[in-house]
Enzyme design. Structure first.
Site, PDB file in Angstrom:
ATOM      1  N   LYS A   1     -13.148  -3.477  -4.066  1.00  8.50           N
ATOM      2  CA  LYS A   1     -14.144  -2.414  -3.849  1.00  8.50           C
ATOM      3  C   LYS A   1     -13.600  -1.048  -4.211  1.00  8.50           C
ATOM      4  O   LYS A   1     -14.308  -0.182  -4.690  1.00  8.50           O
ATOM      5  CB  LYS A   1     -14.513  -2.319  -2.363  1.00  8.50           C
ATOM      6  CG  LYS A   1     -15.307  -3.425  -1.794  1.00  8.50           C
ATOM      7  CD  LYS A   1     -15.704  -3.024  -0.368  1.00  8.50           C
ATOM      8  CE  LYS A   1     -15.361  -4.092   0.633  1.00  8.50           C
ATOM      9  NZ  LYS A   1     -14.113  -3.931   1.330  1.00  8.50           N
TER      10      LYS A   1
ATOM     11  N   LYS B   1       0.835  -1.205   0.000  1.00 12.83           N
ATOM     12  CA  LYS B   1       0.000   0.000   0.000  1.00 12.83           C
ATOM     13  C   LYS B   1       0.869   1.254   0.000  1.00 12.83           C
ATOM     14  O   LYS B   1       0.538   2.263  -0.618  1.00 12.83           O
ATOM     15  CB  LYS B   1      -0.966  -0.015   1.187  1.00 12.83           C
ATOM     16  CG  LYS B   1      -2.043  -1.086   1.022  1.00 12.83           C
ATOM     17  CD  LYS B   1      -3.205  -0.937   1.962  1.00 12.83           C
ATOM     18  CE  LYS B   1      -4.295  -1.920   1.593  1.00 12.83           C
ATOM     19  NZ  LYS B   1      -5.444  -1.921   2.468  1.00 12.83           N
TER      20      LYS B   1
ATOM     21  N   LYS C   1      -6.739  -8.586  -8.114  1.00 22.23           N
ATOM     22  CA  LYS C   1      -7.995  -9.074  -7.526  1.00 22.23           C
ATOM     23  C   LYS C   1      -9.126  -8.056  -7.703  1.00 22.23           C
ATOM     24  O   LYS C   1      -8.875  -6.853  -7.766  1.00 22.23           O
ATOM     25  CB  LYS C   1      -7.801  -9.469  -6.060  1.00 22.23           C
ATOM     26  CG  LYS C   1      -7.815  -8.354  -5.070  1.00 22.23           C
ATOM     27  CD  LYS C   1      -7.978  -8.899  -3.647  1.00 22.23           C
ATOM     28  CE  LYS C   1      -8.038  -7.730  -2.692  1.00 22.23           C
ATOM     29  NZ  LYS C   1      -8.778  -7.938  -1.505  1.00 22.23           N
TER      30      LYS C   1
END
Ligand code: AQP
Length: 347
Positions: free
Chosen positions: A204, A111, A201
């Protein structure tokens, strides 16, 4: 007992459904006492929109309920409604978690690298995220029977869960047996990938909505998204081994198999020798047929705002009973007295 959290970082998609919600409902049917929380304090470790944040959390609750989460057998609540989570995180961060451990977390490194691309720096909360996760898990203990709490997670979370176990063990070592070591249950559910990039992947927070099928997408949008999903020029192969590195084909077949309750082998056999048109058509049909009744329940639950607030209140109260009991034992173990300086036992 089961504890699980899901972040209000956007619309739930079919990856969350197949990877987390469906297996959770199945576990619940085995009579497990379930605590499911909306991890809103985790979601604020990354960018979020304060104007829509509360609604996103509530929509997430409505969707989990629409997927048949049974509130008679479990509690659903907002993490921020149970302040023991953050208090416990502070205690664990000071007494049992070490900077060296957090430095090794792959998710933080990934991240941080993604933020660096936009010349952004990570928040302190993103760094300490696994400590809050440890608190989330360790508050829910079956102290009476001593059975480990089960934590169902995707394989991408296994490093964080191993850290939770290490933190609990290290606390016990230093302050005496306080925590029952939890039991990570690594999901055997398939990992669903983006419709355009079979190596990434489905997520959201992906800014491109076309990459995912949201649980609330209407039928025509589902059909369109599958129609536009990445394919190649070849026909569908006859065996799973032959899929090889055709990652987009593997993903579409995996989604079909999961919705049709088939193995991947059976799904491949079903489409062998056919073109992508046939696969995409049947895929859209089966996903729409599964999601439509869920969406009807979702819209109904979402409208009943007062009932949902009451249900969340009950959920938080139920969770607080267990969480405050654990926190009391933890405070006592580290020598911090409860109730204005007096230990509860002396009151
Ligand atoms: N693509 C996926 N396939 C299978 N399972 C998935 N999960 C998430 N994506 C997939 C599972 O859903 C649960 C939700 O966890 P989360 O909300 O804490 O965050 P996440 O794993 O990071 O989910 P997202 O959708 O990718 O959200 P963002 O974009 O916020 O990062 C977990 O059990 C996860 O394994």
């Amino acid at each position: 007992m089961i504890i699980t959290g899901i972040q209000p970082t956007g619309n739930l998609h079919i990856g969350n459904y197949l990877g987390a919600i469906k297996p959770l409902i199945a576990l619940q049917q085995n009579d497990e006492d379930t605590y499911a929380f909306i991890a809103d304090y985790h979601a604020i470790t990354a960018n979020f929109d304060p104007a829509s944040f509360s609604q996103v959390s509530r929509d997430l609750v409505a969707m989990i309920l629409a997927c048949d989460f049974d509130t008679e057998r479990g509690s659903i609540f907002l993490q921020s409604d149970v302040p023991e989570h953050t208090e416990m995180a502070h205690i664990l961060g000071c007494t049992a978690a070490r900077v060296g451990q957090l430095n090794r977390m792959i998710q933080f490194k990934e991240k941080m690298a993604a933020l660096a691309e936009n010349e952004e720096t990570p928040s302190v909360g993103l760094y300490t995220y696994p400590v809050l996760q440890a608190a989330d898990v360790l508050l829910y203990q079956d102290a009476e029977n001593g059975t480990p709490t089960k934590v169902p997670v995707g394989d991408d979370q296994s490093q964080h869960l191993n850290l939770v176990v290490d933190i609990a063990a290290s606390f016990n070592h230093r302050f005496g047996d306080t925590f029952i070591l939890p039991k990570p249950v690594i999901s055997t559910a398939p990992r669903i990938m983006s419709l355009f990039d079979g190596t990434k992947k489905m997520s959201k927070s992906d800014p491109d909505d076309m990459n995912r099928i949201n649980m609330s997408d209407p039928a025509d949008r589902i059909v369109k998204k599958f129609r536009k999903a990445t394919t190649d020029q070849h026909m569908i192969c006859g065996t799973v081994e032959e899929i090889g590195d055709r990652v987009c084909l593997r993903n579409l077949l995996t989604i079909y198999a999961a919705f049709a309750d088939m193995t991947l082998d059976e799904a491949v056999a079903h489409f062998a020798g056919k073109g992508f048109g046939a696969l995409k058509g049947e895929l859209a049909d089966i996903v729409v047929a599964t999601l439509e009744p869920i969406q009807a329940r979702y819209l109904d639950i979402r409208e009943r705002k007062q009932a949902m607030s009451q249900m969340l209140g009950r959920g938080a109260m139920g969770a607080s009973i267990m969480a405050s009991d654990t926190l009391h034992r933890v405070r006592k173990a580290i020598g911090i007295a409860d109730r204005n300086g007096l230990g509860e036992d002396e009151v």
